[in-house]
Design a protein around this motif. Structure first.
Motif, short mmCIF file in Angstrom:
data_model
loop_
_atom_site.label_atom_id
_atom_site.label_comp_id
_atom_site.label_asym_id
_atom_site.label_seq_id
_atom_site.Cartn_x
_atom_site.Cartn_y
_atom_site.Cartn_z
N UNK A 175 42.08 -23.16 50.23
CA UNK A 175 41.53 -23.24 51.57
C UNK A 175 42.60 -23.15 52.65
N UNK A 176 42.17 -23.08 53.91
CA UNK A 176 43.11 -22.86 55.01
C UNK A 176 43.73 -24.13 55.58
N UNK A 177 43.27 -25.30 55.14
CA UNK A 177 43.77 -26.54 55.71
C UNK A 177 45.26 -26.72 55.40
N UNK A 178 45.97 -27.49 56.24
CA UNK A 178 47.41 -27.67 56.03
C UNK A 178 47.72 -28.36 54.70
N UNK A 179 48.88 -28.03 54.16
CA UNK A 179 49.44 -28.72 53.00
C UNK A 179 50.72 -29.38 53.46
N UNK A 180 50.76 -30.71 53.37
CA UNK A 180 51.87 -31.46 53.99
C UNK A 180 53.10 -31.56 53.10
N UNK A 181 53.52 -30.43 52.59
CA UNK A 181 54.74 -30.33 51.81
C UNK A 181 55.46 -29.05 52.23
N UNK A 182 56.74 -29.18 52.54
CA UNK A 182 57.56 -28.01 52.79
C UNK A 182 58.18 -27.55 51.47
N UNK A 183 58.43 -26.25 51.41
CA UNK A 183 59.12 -25.69 50.26
C UNK A 183 60.10 -24.62 50.73
N UNK A 184 61.20 -24.48 50.01
CA UNK A 184 62.19 -23.46 50.35
C UNK A 184 63.12 -23.23 49.18
N UNK A 185 63.79 -22.08 49.19
CA UNK A 185 64.80 -21.74 48.19
C UNK A 185 66.05 -21.27 48.92
N UNK A 186 67.19 -21.88 48.60
CA UNK A 186 68.46 -21.49 49.19
C UNK A 186 69.43 -21.00 48.13
N UNK A 187 70.26 -20.04 48.49
CA UNK A 187 71.23 -19.45 47.56
C UNK A 187 72.64 -19.86 47.98
N UNK A 188 73.44 -20.30 47.01
CA UNK A 188 74.82 -20.67 47.27
C UNK A 188 75.68 -19.41 47.33
N UNK A 189 76.32 -19.14 48.47
CA UNK A 189 77.11 -17.90 48.59
C UNK A 189 78.41 -17.97 47.78
#
Length: 270
Positions: free
Chosen positions: A256-270
């Motif tokens: 559904x379109x309702x908010x999900x109260x969790x952030x997610x991300x992926x970072x790469x070590x240069x």
């Protein structure tokens, strides 16, 4: 298994446990009435809580799938593993590359009791479980280094872990120590609770957990970004877990379109 584990882990079924509540949200069977009761109390405040649990799980699957397919990473270190829920991280990664090596880490006797399910990997790869506390990153690295080659890229997964560790309890030191020890090309996969979307519901949920003696911290997008200092964020950056690379979705139902109260991300070590 790797590390030292008690032969008969002691499980307290008289108090709700975050891992078991999460299992209940996901429709699992490794929970008790006390966990279901708290889960229902939270869902009564925020009916999106079970949706958030599913969205978080799918974020992990999409991120793992992407790293295994597109970056060539063949080593994964998953800290705060939780109760096994198929498909587990190693199953996703080893479907792409059977020789992938995976180390799961948790200090919870609940997870230890089910660790056998985590170890059913491919014969070509390696799948191990380490009994260790996330607040001991150097100990984790020492044990994980017996299975993983830390001189080569590793995907470090901290999925729904950091909201149980406050800044004053060393959350940034934990992440910094782990990332610093990894080789260039390694990745940090992170999801964590936020109050940016539904502040009142999240606050009330935190109050329920706090009443049970469980630390729970909601972080803003700006606060979460500090864990990625020095890393290159993959597109689309820090977003709701429901919105991270939905083009990689497989076998996901509509939340559904309702908010999900969790952030997610992926970072790469240069």
């Amino acid at each position: 298994m790797t590390g030292t584990q008690p032969a008969h882990p002691q499980i307290d079924t008289t108090r709700p446990h975050p891992a078991r509540v999460y299992d209940w949200y996901l429709g699992g069977k490794d929970n008790y009435p006390v966990d279901e009761e708290l889960g229902r109390q939270i869902a009564a405040i925020d009916d999106g809580a079970p949706r958030a649990a599913r969205a978080n799980r799918w974020f992990m699957q999409r991120a793992t799938r992407h790293l295994a397919r597109e970056t060539g990473i063949r080593q994964f270190l998953d800290i705060g593993t939780g109760i096994p829920t198929e498909p587990n991280l190693h199953q996703i990664a080893q479907r792409v590359a059977p020789a992938t090596r995976v180390v799961y880490v948790d200090n919870d006797p609940i997870v230890l009791a089910h660790a056998g399910a985590l170890l059913r990997g491919t014969p070509e790869g390696a799948t191990e479980y380490v009994q260790a506390d996330a607040r001991d990153p150097r100990g984790i690295l020492e044990q994980a280094g017996r299975v993983l080659d830390l001189d080569r890229p590793v995907a470090l997964s901290l999925i729904a872990l950091l909201h149980f560790i406050a800044d004053e309890d060393g959350a940034h030191d934990l992440v910094g120590t782990l990332v610093d020890a990894l080789a260039p090309g390694s990745c940090l996969v992170l999801s964590a609770m936020t109050a940016d979307f539904e502040p009142e519901n999240v606050r009330r949920g935190i109050d329920l957990y706090t009443a049970q003696g469980v630390t729970l911290v909601a972080r803003s997008r700006v606060e979460l970004a500090t864990f990625f200092t020095g890393l290159d964020l993959m597109d689309p950056g820090i977003v709701s877990v429901a919105d991270w690379r939905t083009d990689l979705a497989e076998d996901e139902s509509d939340i559904g379109p309702e908010p999900v109260s969790l952030y997610g991300a992926v970072g790469v070590k240069p």
